[in-house]
Design a protein around this motif. Structure first.
Motif, PDB file in Angstrom:
ATOM      1  N   ALA B  91       0.838  -1.209   0.000  1.00 19.75           N
ATOM      2  CA  ALA B  91       0.000   0.000   0.000  1.00 19.75           C
ATOM      3  C   ALA B  91       0.868   1.251   0.000  1.00 19.75           C
ATOM      4  O   ALA B  91       0.582   2.223  -0.703  1.00 19.75           O
ATOM      5  CB  ALA B  91      -0.923  -0.006   1.215  1.00 19.75           C
ATOM      6  N   ASP B  92       1.949   1.212   0.784  1.00 24.08           N
ATOM      7  CA  ASP B  92       2.875   2.356   0.821  1.00 24.08           C
ATOM      8  C   ASP B  92       3.492   2.601  -0.548  1.00 24.08           C
ATOM      9  O   ASP B  92       3.663   3.749  -0.973  1.00 24.08           O
ATOM     10  CB  ASP B  92       4.004   2.114   1.841  1.00 24.08           C
ATOM     11  N   ALA B  93       3.840   1.516  -1.231  1.00 19.36           N
ATOM     12  CA  ALA B  93       4.476   1.644  -2.556  1.00 19.36           C
ATOM     13  C   ALA B  93       3.520   2.254  -3.564  1.00 19.36           C
ATOM     14  O   ALA B  93       3.919   3.046  -4.425  1.00 19.36           O
ATOM     15  CB  ALA B  93       4.943   0.275  -3.046  1.00 19.36           C
ATOM     16  N   ILE B  94       2.262   1.904  -3.452  1.00 22.83           N
ATOM     17  CA  ILE B  94       1.263   2.451  -4.384  1.00 22.83           C
ATOM     18  C   ILE B  94       0.944   3.908  -4.035  1.00 22.83           C
ATOM     19  O   ILE B  94       0.859   4.758  -4.910  1.00 22.83           O
ATOM     20  CB  ILE B  94      -0.024   1.586  -4.360  1.00 22.83           C
ATOM     21  N   ARG B  95       0.855   4.163  -2.751  1.00 22.21           N
ATOM     22  CA  ARG B  95       0.460   5.501  -2.296  1.00 22.21           C
ATOM     23  C   ARG B  95       1.570   6.524  -2.535  1.00 22.21           C
ATOM     24  O   ARG B  95       1.335   7.590  -3.062  1.00 22.21           O
ATOM     25  CB  ARG B  95       0.070   5.459  -0.824  1.00 22.21           C
TER      26      ARG B  95
END
Lengths: 90, 162
Positions: B91-95
């Motif tokens: 999720a962090d990588a996408i955000r």
């Protein structure tokens, strides 16, 4: 029995490594920047899960090295005390 | 006749007295010698006990120290596993890819330096360029509330100079 304490191995001299985090939004920017910096577009990719596993593996290796190191320090200290006391350990 | 008997008895008593005296003296001498030997043996035993006690205390101290140090070495992995459970890197990588990238690179740089330091390398190695000036990244330090250390397998020569 007295065993001489030998020198430690040569310290590590590691080189930095760079990680790129790429998603669909920054992929084009990544391709451009990466190509500019490296000349060619060829890279090794890791899934997030594999990155986590790699980090955990490294952490376990780190734990093992540190514990081995502590055990060496333990034996060295025991040998040193033995010399100071002039007594011999069984 | 009686006086001859008395003289005989007297001589016999003197003989017995002499025998008793010499025997007793010999026994006293042997016992004294044995006593000295026992005293020496007791002293040696006492010294050995003291040395062994001291050795046992030292060993106990060293063993305790070792147990503590071995336990400490578990901390990094435990902490990392905890963080990985708490965080959602995907999720962090996408955000925010660049923020995550900065945190990963910071943690990676810190990990390599920790390795070097624990191996006895006390050189203060400067951070790589991409951590010093890259505005594309987020937090470039080894952020404590981030995860891990990367282990990107890219080689040094291929690392860009940011």
């Amino acid at each position: 029995m007295t065993v001489p304490v030998v020198a430690r191995p040569k310290p590590l001299q590691l080189v930095d490594t760079r990680v790129y985090v790429v998603n669909k939004d920054n992929y084009e920017q990544f391709v451009k920047q990466f190509t500019d910096e490296n000349g060619e577009l060829a890279y090794v990719a890791l899934a997030i899960k594999d990155y986590e596993n790699l980090a955990l593996n490294i952490a376990d290796i780190k734990r093992f090295i540190e514990q081995q190191n502590e055990i060496i320090v333990y034996y060295e200290s025991a040998m040193k005390k033995e010399d100071e006391d002039g007594t011999e350990k069984p | 006749m009686l006086s001859k008997v008395l003289i005989g008895v007297l001589i016999a008593m003197l003989g017995m007295g002499y025998w008793y005296y010499t025997t007793t003296q010999k026994r006293i001498s042997i016992l004294t010698e044995n006593n000295v030997k026992l005293e020496v043996a007791a002293k040696v035993s006492e010294d050995s006990i003291k040395a062994l006690t001291k050795q046992a205390e030292t060993n106990q101290k060293l063993t305790l120290q070792l147990q503590n140090d071995l336990q400490k070495a578990e901390a990094y992995g435990d902490n990392l596993r905890k963080k990985l459970r708490e965080l959602d890197l995907l999720a962090d990588a996408i955000r925010d890819a660049s923020n995550l990238e900065g945190r990963m690179n910071g943690a990676t740089a810190k990990l390599w330096r920790d390795f070097m330091e624990s191996s006895g390398n006390s050189t203060d190695v400067p951070l790589p360029n991409w951590l010093q000036s890259d505005s594309r990244k987020g937090n470039t330090s080894s952020n404590p509330d981030t995860k891990s250390d990367s282990t990107s397998s890219s080689e040094a020569q291929t690392s860009p100079a940011g």
